[in-house]
Design a protein around this motif. Structure first.
Motif, mmCIF file in Angstrom:
data_model
loop_
_atom_site.group_PDB
_atom_site.id
_atom_site.type_symbol
_atom_site.label_atom_id
_atom_site.label_comp_id
_atom_site.label_asym_id
_atom_site.label_seq_id
_atom_site.Cartn_x
_atom_site.Cartn_y
_atom_site.Cartn_z
ATOM 1 N N HIS A 140 9.013 -3.613 5.816
ATOM 2 C CA HIS A 140 8.006 -2.818 6.517
ATOM 3 C C HIS A 140 8.632 -2.101 7.704
ATOM 4 N N ASP A 173 -6.756 -5.706 4.809
ATOM 5 C CA ASP A 173 -8.128 -5.706 5.316
ATOM 6 C C ASP A 173 -8.795 -7.046 5.012
ATOM 7 N N VAL A 224 -6.297 -6.304 12.956
ATOM 8 C CA VAL A 224 -5.744 -5.228 13.791
ATOM 9 C C VAL A 224 -6.573 -5.059 15.059
ATOM 10 N N HIS A 257 0.853 -1.179 0.000
ATOM 11 C CA HIS A 257 0.000 0.000 0.000
ATOM 12 C C HIS A 257 0.883 1.220 0.000
ATOM 13 N N HIS A 316 -1.604 -5.166 7.855
ATOM 14 C CA HIS A 316 -2.717 -4.261 7.678
ATOM 15 C C HIS A 316 -3.553 -4.588 6.454
ATOM 16 N N TRP A 362 5.389 2.119 6.963
ATOM 17 C CA TRP A 362 5.747 2.423 5.581
ATOM 18 C C TRP A 362 6.733 1.370 5.108
ATOM 19 N N SER A 377 2.059 -9.204 6.659
ATOM 20 C CA SER A 377 1.190 -8.163 6.124
ATOM 21 C C SER A 377 0.154 -7.801 7.175
ATOM 22 N N LYS A 395 -14.307 0.226 12.580
ATOM 23 C CA LYS A 395 -13.349 -0.515 11.756
ATOM 24 C C LYS A 395 -13.777 -1.955 11.502
ATOM 25 N N ASP A 446 -4.613 3.666 13.523
ATOM 26 C CA ASP A 446 -3.703 2.547 13.295
ATOM 27 C C ASP A 446 -2.428 3.038 12.627
ATOM 28 N N ASP A 447 -1.314 2.469 13.077
ATOM 29 C CA ASP A 447 -0.041 2.786 12.448
ATOM 30 C C ASP A 447 0.206 1.785 11.329
ATOM 31 N N HIS A 448 0.016 2.243 10.095
ATOM 32 C CA HIS A 448 0.240 1.327 8.977
ATOM 33 C C HIS A 448 1.711 1.180 8.650
ATOM 34 N N HIS A 496 1.370 4.280 1.538
ATOM 35 C CA HIS A 496 0.979 5.162 2.618
ATOM 36 C C HIS A 496 1.877 6.376 2.591
#
Lengths: 629, 208
Positions: free
Chosen positions: A549, B7, B175, A3, B5, A615, B3, B170, A611-613, A5
Motif C-alpha cells: 500500500h 468500509d 477512518v 480496491h 480503508h 494505491w 487495510s 461518511k 480520504d486518501d485511499h 483506485h
C-alpha cells in the motif's frame, strides 16, 4: 484489500511538487539546503573579504550587519538543518526497515513550509533590506526603534514559517521511529544515526515551540505595537534572551547530535568493527539532550543574573562534557584495532573527532562564568561555535553525504575529488578559525565591521580570510564532484562500501519506491552485518511477498505553504503606507493575510474531507521490475 | 500494510474503532506528540505572562480589570464541554452515531458560548477600560496568552463542526473514528490550558 483506485502518476516538475516519497523529499531537502548553504557561504566570503585588512570599505557597516545576521540565520535554519533532514529522510526509514515514514503527507508539508519560509527570509535582500540585528535578534536592537526596516520582520516571519516545517518533521520522525520499526528492530538494535535522529526530533519538539512564541512576541512588538520588550511601557528585553536561548541552546544539540549519529555509523563501517560501547552511546545521546535544556543561561553570564545563577548554569554546562567525552572515547576505541579504510567519508569522520574535541574544550572554557566575562562577544566565541558547527556538524554532514550518496543516487562520488575537498576544506577551516581564538583573546570583538590598524589584528585577519577562501575552494570542488558524478550512469551495488552493517545496504541503490519488497526480520544490532557473519547474503524476510500500500501524491502541502507565505508577507506590510490606494486597501485591512490563511485552511479542509485511499503495488508488478523473488 | 480503508458496517466495527488501523494509531500517537509541543508553546506564553503581569504602565491592573463572575461562567461552560466530549467518545465506543453527533454538537455549542463570553470580555476591556494590546506589557502578554487560547478554541469549534459534517456523510468508520478521537484529545488539552489560565491569570490577578 485490493480496491482498484485510480491513481494519477505525475511526471517531471509536478512529480517533485507533489511527491510524498521520503527518498524524493530527501533530495528536495538536499537541493534546497545546498542552495541556501551556498548563499550563506557567499555571505561568509563577503564578511571575510571585508575583514581582510583594517579600515576596509568593501561593504558598508549596514550591509555588514545584514551579512552577519543572514549568514548565521541562513546557515543554521536554512542550510545545515535541511541537509540534516535530507539525510534523515533518505536513511532513517531504510535503517528501520520501513516502507515509508509515519506521515508521508506531513513530511512533504514540512519540506515546503521550510522552503517557503527560507524563500521569504531571503527575499529581504531585494525587498528593502535584510535583517541586521544578528542571528540572535536581541532586543532592543531588533526593535522597531533601532531596526526600522522590514529586515527583522522578514526574520521573524520567515523563521516562523520555516520553523513550523522543522516541528512537523520532528513529530513525523518521532512517530516513525516509535511505530514503523521492522519486526525484531527493538530500540536497542537501532543504528546510531537513527537513535540520534530520534533524540534530535524530541529536542525539536520541545525546543521549537519556545522560539515560535519568541518570534510571535517580537513580531507583535514590531507590527502590532505590543510592549513585550519595550522597557518604556514595562516590557523586558532580557525576556527575549531567555526565550531565545531556551530554544537556542537545545538548537545546537539539534545540530550536533545527527552528526554524532552519522559518524557513529561511518566509523564502524570503515573500521570493520562493531561500534564500541553502543549502549553507552545511546545513553550519552539521551543525557546530552536532557542536559541541553538545562544550560541556556550560559549565553547570558554577563547580563547580571548574579553569582548563584551563573554558578549553576556553569556547572550544568560543564556536565555536558561528560557524556560527550564518553562518545569521543567510544569512537577512538571503535577505530582502535580496526581494519580502517580511509575513504573520503571516513576521512571526514576521523577529522571530526579532534576538531570537535577542540570546540568542546573551548566550550568548557566558556562555561566558566568568570572567564566568560573576558571571552564574551569576542572572536573567541566565534571560533568556538565554528569549531563545533563547522568542525563538528559540517564535517559530519560531508561524511554522511559521501557515505550515503550511492544509496540516495545510485552513484559513488569521485574519491579523488572527494579527498581534494577534504584536504582543502579541513586545512582551510583550521586556518580560518584556529587563529580567531587568539584574535578574540587579544580583544577583537565579534560583529564589528572593521578595525583600526596596528592592534596586531591585521595579519591574523588576513590568514583567516585566506583560510575561508580555501574552504570555498573545497566546497566548489565538492560541487564539481556532484556534477561529474551525476552525469555518469547509475549502477552501484546494494552495498557499495562492501562492509555495510545496517538495513539500508540490503536494498538496491537507489531503493525502489516501496523500499523493501518484503520487510526484513531483524536478528540483532547491525542487522545486515549479523546476517553476513552467519553466511547469508540477504536478510530473512518477515512477511510473504504481497500487495504494498502506497500513499497518494498531493499538491496540497505545496499550496498550503504558499498560503502561509502570502499571509506572512501580508502581515509584514500591514502597517506600511502605500501610495497606491489598491495596495493600501488590501494590505492595511489584512486582506492579504486573510487570503493567505484561507488558502492554507481550505487545503486543510480538503485534506480532511477527501480520504486518501492510496494505491497498491501488486506482487506481479514487483516481479516485472526484476526484483528477486 | 493494514487495510485502512475497508468500509466497516455497523457490527463489524471494533470496540475502539480509532485504534483499529495502523494509520489510526499513528495519528493518535502523532497528535499526542504535537500536544507535547503545544505544552511548551503555552508554557512559554505563561512564563512571559508571569514575568510581565505586574508591568501595567499606569494602565488598568488585573485587580481592577477582571470580572470573576463572567470568567467563572466561562470556565464552567468550557469544563462542561470537556465532559460532553467524553460522552461523545463513549457514544463512539458504543457505535451510537446519533448520540455521538449530538454530544459533539453540544460540545460545539458550549465552545461557542465560551468564545462569545471571551469576545465580549475583550471588547469590554478595549472599549470601556481602554485596555488594548499596546497599553502595557501586562496587556500585551494578557491578550497574547488568552488570545492564543481563544484561537485554539475557535479552531477546535471549526474542526469538530467539520467532523460532524463528515459523520453525516461518511458515517462512523475506522477512518473517521481516529479524527473524532484526536479532536477530543485536543479539546481536553485546551480545556486544561484554560484551567491554568483561570488560575494563573484570573485568580492570581485578583488576589496577588
Amino acid at each position: 484489500m485490493a480496491h482498484a483506485h485510480s491513481v494519477k502518476h505525475h511526471k517531471g516538475l509536478m512529480d517533485w511538487l507533489t511527491t510524498v516519497d521520503h527518498k524524493k523529499i530527501a533530495i528536495l531537502y538536499l537541493v534546497a539546503g545546498g542552495l541556501f548553504f551556498g548563499i550563506g557561504g557567499i555571505e561568509a566570503m563577503l564578511i571575510r573579504i571585508q575583514l581582510w585588512k583594517p579600515l576596509n570599505n568593501f561593504v558598508s557597516a549596514q550591509t555588514f550587519n545584514e551579512l552577519i545576521t543572514m549568514h548565521g540565520t541562513t546557515m543554521i535554519f536554512l542550510g545545515v538543518m535541511p541537509i540534516i533532514f535530507a539525510l534523515m529522510n533518505a536513511v532513517l526509514p531504510l535503517q528501520l526497515g520501513a516502507r515509508d515514514v509515519a506521515f508521508p503527507f506531513l513530511n512533504a508539508l514540512g519540506f515546503w513550509t521550510f522552503f517557503f519560509g527560507g524563500l521569504l527570509l531571503n527575499l529581504s535582500w531585494i525587498m528593502g533590506g535584510a535583517p541586521d540585528a544578528g542571528w540572535t535578534a536581541y532586543t532592543p536592537l531588533a526593535s522597531k526603534a533601532f531596526s526600522p526596516t522590514h529586515g527583522v520582520d522578514f526574520y521573524t516571519i520567515g523563521i516562523q514559517i520555516a520553523g513550523l516545517g522543522t516541528l512537523i518533521g520532528g513529530i513525523n520522525f518521532l512517530a516513525t521511529v516509535i511505530t514503523m520499526r521492522a519486526p525484531g528492530m527493538s530500540f536497542m538494535r537501532m543504528p546510531m544515526f537513527t537513535w540520534a535522529s530520534f533524540i534530535t526530533s524530541a529536542i525539536i519538539l520541545f525546543a521549537f515551540p519556545a522560539i515560535t512564541v519568541g518570534l510571535v512576541l517580537l513580531s507583535f512588538d514590531r507590527l502590532l505595537g505590543a510592549n513585550f520588550f519595550e522597557v518604556a511601557a514595562g516590557g523586558n528585553p532580557i525576556l527575549w534572551q531567555h526565550i531565545f536561548w531556551i530554544f537556542g541552546h537545545p538548537e545546537v544539540y539539534i545540530l550536533i547530535l545527527p552528526a554524532f549519529g552519522i559518524i557513529s555509523d561511518v566509523i564502524p563501517t570503515f573500521a570493520r568493527k562493531r561500534l564500541f560501547g553502543y549502549s553507552s552511546m545511546v545513553f550519552a545521546t539521551i543525557l546530552i539532550a536532557f542536559l541541553g535544556f538545562m544550560v541556556w543561561a550560559h549565553h547570558m553570564f554577563t547580563i547580571g543574573m548574579g553569582p548563584v545563577a551563573n554558578a549553576l548554569f556553569s556547572i550544568s554546562t560543564m556536565l555536558i562534557a561528560v557524556p560527550t567525552g564518553i562518545k569521543i572515547f567510544n569512537w577512538l576505541f571503535t577505530m582502535w584495532g580496526g581494519q580502517i579504510r580511509f575513504t573520503t567519508a571516513n576521512l571526514f569522520a576521523s577529522a571530526f573527532v579532534p576538531t570537535f574535541v577542540m570546540g568542546g574544550v573551548t566550550g568548557v572554557m566558556l562555561a566558566s562564568a568568570p572567564a566568560d566575562y573576558q571571552f564574551h562577544d569576542t572572536y573567541f566565541v566565534v571560533a568556538h561555535f565554528h569549531y563545533v558547527i563547522v568542525g563538528g556538524l559540517v564535517l559530519g554532514l560531508f561524511s554522511g553525504l559521501f557515505y550515503w550518496w550511492p544509496k540516495m543516487f545510485g552513484r559513488l562520488l569521485n574519491e579523488t575529488l572527494g579527498k581534494w575537498t577534504f584536504w582543502t576544506f579541513v586545512i582551510g577551516f583550521q586556518l580560518t578559525f584556529f587563529i580567531q581564538h587568539f584574535l578574540g583573546l587579544m580583544g577583537m570583538q565579534r560583529r564589528i565591521f572593521t578595525y583600526l590598524p596596528n592592534q596586531d589584528f591585521d595579519t591574523m585577519n588576513l590568514v583567516s580570510t585566506i583560510g575561508a577562501l580555501l574552504m570555498a575552494v573545497g566546497v566548489i570542488i565538492f560541487f564539481v564532484n556532484i556534477v561529474i558524478t551525476m552525469s555518469k550512469p547509475k549502477g552501484v551495488a546494494n552495498d557499495p562500501w562492501e562492509d555495510g552493517r545496517t538495513l539500508e545496504w540490503t536494498i538496491p541503490s537507489p531503493p525502489p519506491e516501496y523500499n523493501f519488497k518484503q520487510i526484513p526480520l531483524v536478528r540483532g544490532l547491525d542487522a545486515y552485518w549479523k546476517e553476513k557473519q552467519a553466511g547469508n547474503t540477504e536478510m530473512t524476510p518477515s512477511e510473504p511477498v504481497g500487495s504494498i500500500h502506497m500513499p497518494s501524491a498531493s499538491i496540497l502541502p505545496f499550496v498550503m505553504s504558499v498560503g502561509l507565505f502570502i499571509a506572512g508577507l501580508g502581515f509584514m506590510f500591514s502597517r506600511d503606507e502605500f501610495s497606491n490606494s489598491f495596495l493600501a486597501g488590501i494590505f492595511n485591512n489584512y486582506v492579504v493575510v486573510i487570503i493567505g490563511l484561507l488558502i492554507t485552511f481550505i487545503c486543510m479542509l480538503l485534506r480532511s474531507v477527501f480520504d486518501d485511499h492510496g494505491w497498491h503495488i501488486e506482487p506481479e508488478e514487483l516481479e516485472e521490475e526484476g526484483v528477486k523473488a | 500494510m493494514s487495510s485502512a480503508h475497508v468500509d466497516h458496517t455497523h457490527g463489524t466495527l471494533p470496540h475502539e474503532p480509532e485504534k483499529a488501523t495502523h494509520e489510526g494509531r499513528n495519528k493518535i500517537l502523532g497528535f499526542w506528540l504535537f500536544l507535547g509541543g503545544e505544552s511548551v508553546l503555552f508554557g512559554t506564553l505563561f512564563a512571559t505572562f508571569l514575568a510581565l503581569r505586574n508591568q501595567t504602565n499606569e494602565g488598568p491592573t488585573a485587580h481592577e480589570l477582571f470580572n470573576m463572575g463572567m470568567t467563572a461562567a466561562a470556565t464552567f461552560i468550557l469544563l462542561t464541554s470537556s465532559l460532553t466530549s467524553v460522552f461523545a467518545i463513549q457514544a463512539m465506543h458504543r457505535h451510537k452515531l446519533k448520540q455521538l453527533v449530538a454530544w459533539l454538537g453540544i460540545t460545539v455549542v458550549l465552545g461557542l458560548g465560551f468564545l462569545g463570553l471571551e469576545i465580549y470580555e475583550f471588547a469590554e476591556y478595549v472599549h470601556k477600560e481602554h485596555f488594548g494590546m499596546t497599553t502595557s506589557a501586562f496587556s500585551s502578554s494578557f491578550y497574547t496568552l488568552v488570545g492564543f487560547h481563544g484561537a485554539h478554541v475557535l479552531f477546535g469549534i471549526l474542526w469538530i463542526s467539520l467532523l460532524i459534517a463528515q459523520l453525516f456523510k461518511k458515517g462512523l468508520t475506522v477512518v473517521t473514528a481516529p479524527k473524532i478521537y484526536v479532536s477530543a484529545i485536543y479539546w481536553h488539552f485546551i480545556d486544561v490550558v484554560w484551567v491554568f489560565i483561570f488560575t494563573v491569570v484570573y485568580l492570581l490577578g485578583k488576589v496577588g
